[in-house]
Design a protein around this motif. Structure first.
Motif, mmCIF file in Angstrom:
data_model
loop_
_atom_site.group_PDB
_atom_site.id
_atom_site.type_symbol
_atom_site.label_atom_id
_atom_site.label_comp_id
_atom_site.label_asym_id
_atom_site.label_seq_id
_atom_site.Cartn_x
_atom_site.Cartn_y
_atom_site.Cartn_z
ATOM 1 N N ALA A 132 23.288 68.380 -9.386
ATOM 2 C CA ALA A 132 22.884 68.190 -7.988
ATOM 3 C C ALA A 132 22.389 66.766 -7.750
ATOM 4 O O ALA A 132 22.568 66.215 -6.666
ATOM 5 N N ILE A 133 21.769 66.168 -8.756
ATOM 6 C CA ILE A 133 21.340 64.766 -8.649
ATOM 7 C C ILE A 133 22.539 63.854 -8.868
ATOM 8 O O ILE A 133 22.763 62.909 -8.112
ATOM 9 N N ALA A 134 23.326 64.139 -9.892
ATOM 10 C CA ALA A 134 24.487 63.298 -10.219
ATOM 11 C C ALA A 134 25.445 63.180 -9.039
ATOM 12 O O ALA A 134 26.014 62.114 -8.799
ATOM 13 N N SER A 135 25.606 64.254 -8.289
ATOM 14 C CA SER A 135 26.551 64.228 -7.166
ATOM 15 C C SER A 135 26.083 63.321 -6.034
ATOM 16 O O SER A 135 26.882 62.920 -5.191
ATOM 17 N N ARG A 136 24.814 62.974 -6.011
ATOM 18 C CA ARG A 136 24.270 62.116 -4.957
ATOM 19 C C ARG A 136 24.340 60.631 -5.312
ATOM 20 O O ARG A 136 24.101 59.778 -4.458
ATOM 21 N N LEU A 137 24.671 60.310 -6.570
ATOM 22 C CA LEU A 137 24.669 58.920 -7.024
ATOM 23 C C LEU A 137 25.959 58.202 -6.671
ATOM 24 O O LEU A 137 27.051 58.762 -6.789
ATOM 25 N N ARG A 138 25.818 56.953 -6.257
ATOM 26 C CA ARG A 138 26.966 56.059 -6.067
ATOM 27 C C ARG A 138 26.858 54.978 -7.131
ATOM 28 O O ARG A 138 25.899 54.226 -7.164
ATOM 29 N N ARG A 139 27.855 54.916 -7.997
ATOM 30 C CA ARG A 139 27.831 54.022 -9.148
ATOM 31 C C ARG A 139 28.828 52.880 -8.962
ATOM 32 O O ARG A 139 29.796 53.019 -8.226
ATOM 33 N N ASN A 140 28.611 51.786 -9.710
ATOM 34 C CA ASN A 140 29.598 50.709 -9.709
ATOM 35 C C ASN A 140 30.749 51.089 -10.646
ATOM 36 O O ASN A 140 30.768 52.194 -11.203
ATOM 37 N N ASP A 141 31.708 50.196 -10.817
ATOM 38 C CA ASP A 141 32.887 50.502 -11.632
ATOM 39 C C ASP A 141 32.549 50.769 -13.099
ATOM 40 O O ASP A 141 33.323 51.396 -13.810
ATOM 41 N N ALA A 142 31.392 50.291 -13.544
ATOM 42 C CA ALA A 142 30.961 50.533 -14.923
ATOM 43 C C ALA A 142 30.141 51.817 -15.038
ATOM 44 O O ALA A 142 29.627 52.130 -16.114
ATOM 45 N N GLY A 143 29.993 52.548 -13.923
ATOM 46 C CA GLY A 143 29.228 53.793 -13.940
ATOM 47 C C GLY A 143 27.727 53.585 -13.848
ATOM 48 O O GLY A 143 26.952 54.487 -14.156
#
Length: 132
Positions: A11-22
């Protein structure tokens, strides 16, 4: 995008916006004074470790490994709270910093090289002079 395996709550992971390196930026702030201490990088697992251990954990882009702030230097960051920003692309880690936060030995990482800055005035616009 590179996303390493993690036990982070989905539920937390789905809210994250990451760069191309994650990765996403993590701003460390002294919990009681509001002083901005440093900016580090986290991935899902670093955030999971930070949330579950009470110690700030980051991803080292240069070494390609996790590091717990203070394990080597003794200058630990004890987590008081963690907040996701409104876009989901950064976290604010409010900590109790023990000793200097910066690897150079300064209290924070933003004291060494202040840039020349024109100080703004909310009552003055750039083109028209004082606001009316």
């Amino acid at each position: 995008m590179t996303v390493r395996p993690s036990a982070l709550d989905p539920a937390i992971a789905s809210r994250l916006r990451r760069n191309d390196a994650g990765l996403f930026p993590a701003i460390a702030q002294q919990h009681d004074t509001g002083e901005v201490l440093m900016l580090g990088w986290m991935d899902d697992e670093a955030l999971h470790r930070t949330l579950t251990t009470g110690r700030a954990t980051y991803w080292s882009r240069s070494r390609g490994e996790y590091w717990v702030k203070g394990d080597t230097s003794g200058h630990q960051q004890w987590v008081r709270s963690v907040a996701l920003d409104c876009d989901g692309d950064a976290v604010l880690v409010r900590v109790d910093q023990i000793g200097p936060a910066c690897h150079t030995g300064t209290r924070n990482c933003f004291v060494a090289d202040p840039l020349p800055t024109r100080v703004g005035d909310p009552g003055v616009t750039a083109d028209a002079g004082p606001a009316r």
